[in-house]
Design an enzyme around this catalytic site. Sequence first.
Site, PDB file in Angstrom:
ATOM      1  CG  HIS A 220       6.967  -2.022   2.195  1.00 32.43           C
ATOM      2  ND1 HIS A 220       6.800  -0.902   2.973  1.00 32.43           N
ATOM      3  CD2 HIS A 220       5.792  -2.682   2.235  1.00 32.43           C
ATOM      4  CE1 HIS A 220       5.565  -0.875   3.461  1.00 32.43           C
ATOM      5  NE2 HIS A 220       4.939  -1.949   3.038  1.00 32.43           N
TER       6      HIS A 220
ATOM      7  CB  SER B 276       3.119   2.292   6.074  1.00 29.93           C
ATOM      8  OG  SER B 276       3.679   1.392   5.162  1.00 29.93           O
TER       9      SER B 276
ATOM     10  N   GLY C 276       4.670 -10.399   3.827  1.00 28.90           N
ATOM     11  CA  GLY C 276       5.395 -10.327   5.096  1.00 28.90           C
ATOM     12  C   GLY C 276       4.686 -11.100   6.191  1.00 28.90           C
TER      13      GLY C 276
ATOM     14  CG  MET D 273      -1.913  -1.178   1.164  1.00 33.92           C
ATOM     15  SD  MET D 273      -3.394  -0.888   2.125  1.00 33.92           S
ATOM     16  CE  MET D 273      -2.709  -0.718   3.746  1.00 33.92           C
TER      17      MET D 273
HETATM   18  P1  AMP Z   1       1.449  -2.936   3.470  1.00 36.79           P
HETATM   19  O1  AMP Z   1       2.014  -1.922   2.553  1.00 36.79           O
HETATM   20  O2  AMP Z   1       1.451  -2.554   4.904  1.00 36.79           O
HETATM   21  O3  AMP Z   1       0.140  -3.479   2.990  1.00 36.79           O
HETATM   22  O4  AMP Z   1       2.457  -4.176   3.402  1.00 36.79           O
HETATM   23  C1  AMP Z   1       2.807  -4.757   2.185  1.00 36.79           C
HETATM   24  C2  AMP Z   1       3.567  -6.013   2.452  1.00 36.79           C
HETATM   25  O5  AMP Z   1       4.732  -5.720   3.220  1.00 36.79           O
HETATM   26  C3  AMP Z   1       2.758  -7.037   3.267  1.00 36.79           C
HETATM   27  O6  AMP Z   1       3.022  -8.334   2.764  1.00 36.79           O
HETATM   28  C4  AMP Z   1       3.311  -6.863   4.657  1.00 36.79           C
HETATM   29  O7  AMP Z   1       3.195  -8.026   5.456  1.00 36.79           O
HETATM   30  C5  AMP Z   1       4.767  -6.555   4.352  1.00 36.79           C
HETATM   31  N1  AMP Z   1       5.405  -5.863   5.473  1.00 36.79           N
HETATM   32  C6  AMP Z   1       4.970  -4.742   6.087  1.00 36.79           C
HETATM   33  N2  AMP Z   1       5.776  -4.437   7.126  1.00 36.79           N
HETATM   34  C7  AMP Z   1       6.740  -5.385   7.163  1.00 36.79           C
HETATM   35  C8  AMP Z   1       7.859  -5.635   8.010  1.00 36.79           C
HETATM   36  N3  AMP Z   1       8.155  -4.855   9.039  1.00 36.79           N
HETATM   37  N4  AMP Z   1       8.638  -6.716   7.746  1.00 36.79           N
HETATM   38  C9  AMP Z   1       8.339  -7.534   6.692  1.00 36.79           C
HETATM   39  N5  AMP Z   1       7.293  -7.353   5.865  1.00 36.79           N
HETATM   40  C10 AMP Z   1       6.502  -6.305   6.100  1.00 36.79           C
END
Ligand code: AMP
Length: 278
Positions: free
Chosen positions: A36, A188, A149, A29
């Site tokens: 990321h 984020s 993640g 996102m």
């Molecule tokens: P988001 O942008 O928050 O939807 O996350 C996108 C992807 O990044 C998802 O698969 C999350 O699980 C992964 N992600 C977010 N934060 C972390 C983190 N601290 N460590 C590893 N993966 C992450």
Amino acid sequence: MTMWIARTKTELQKHLASLPRPIVLVPTMGALHPGHSSLIDLARKHAGSEGSVLVSIFVNPIQFDKSTDLENYPRTEDEDLNICQSHGADGVFLPEPSEMYFKDLSITVTENLLSEHLCGATRPGHFDGVCTVVLKLFNLTRCDAAVFGEKDFQQLAIIQRMVRDLDLQVQIVPHATLRESDGLAMSSRNRRLTPEQRADAPRIRKALLTASSKPSAEEILSTACEIIEASTLTKIDYLTLVDAETLQPTDKITHSTILACAVFYGDVRLIDHIKTSD
Ligand code: AMP
């Protein structure tokens, strides 16, 4: 090679026509952080030098249960594109909501078991929104694999279940949680914390670490609760022990029991979890 950016489905399809396989997708996102970028690095490893890495950046409106959370979600497009480029992504899909959803959208994906508790219980409709957008992204990109993640472990389990139950031909590649040096899981949402909240937030990880070594469910929950609630800045959304396979609440402490929590700092909601045997 320079990285391309597709803002529409038509542009994406044009790029896909000449994209070498395997195609590995990293759905995000935006407001990208090192968590990321490590997913993008893993995608590259998985795709190999011949394959292709795609990143999608889309703040998916249908997975937000609160409109203020959606409005306040950080958006940092230029920085995000630089990060994708410097980590070797071949292309980025960056659609607007109107490109992704018809106004009279009437078919969505619902998961009925793994989403019953944890974030699924306190964010009604959230995982329907997640499953729907991920299925659409899989279809649009025709990816062979996708990296997710483990930080969002309920999301990861639900996506794996969707792949299994709907026979999707996409390999799901998990990535471990990246943390700040003080233990706070990268997110984020961390950038929306005030300096005071940010300084306090590592207590979430400390609470989980301290509690996870206790011998009984009762002691685990009370220890974690005490540490989190010792701060005047926190409000627990949930603090639950679940079985790692079924994601159903449990009071049995085995190698596959997970202690998971969501904690509010003001209107910023942070999640984290730990295996009780860790
Ligand atoms: P988001 O942008 O928050 O939807 O996350 C996108 C992807 O990044 C998802 O698969 C999350 O699980 C992964 N992600 C977010 N934060 C972390 C983190 N601290 N460590 C590893 N993966 C992450």
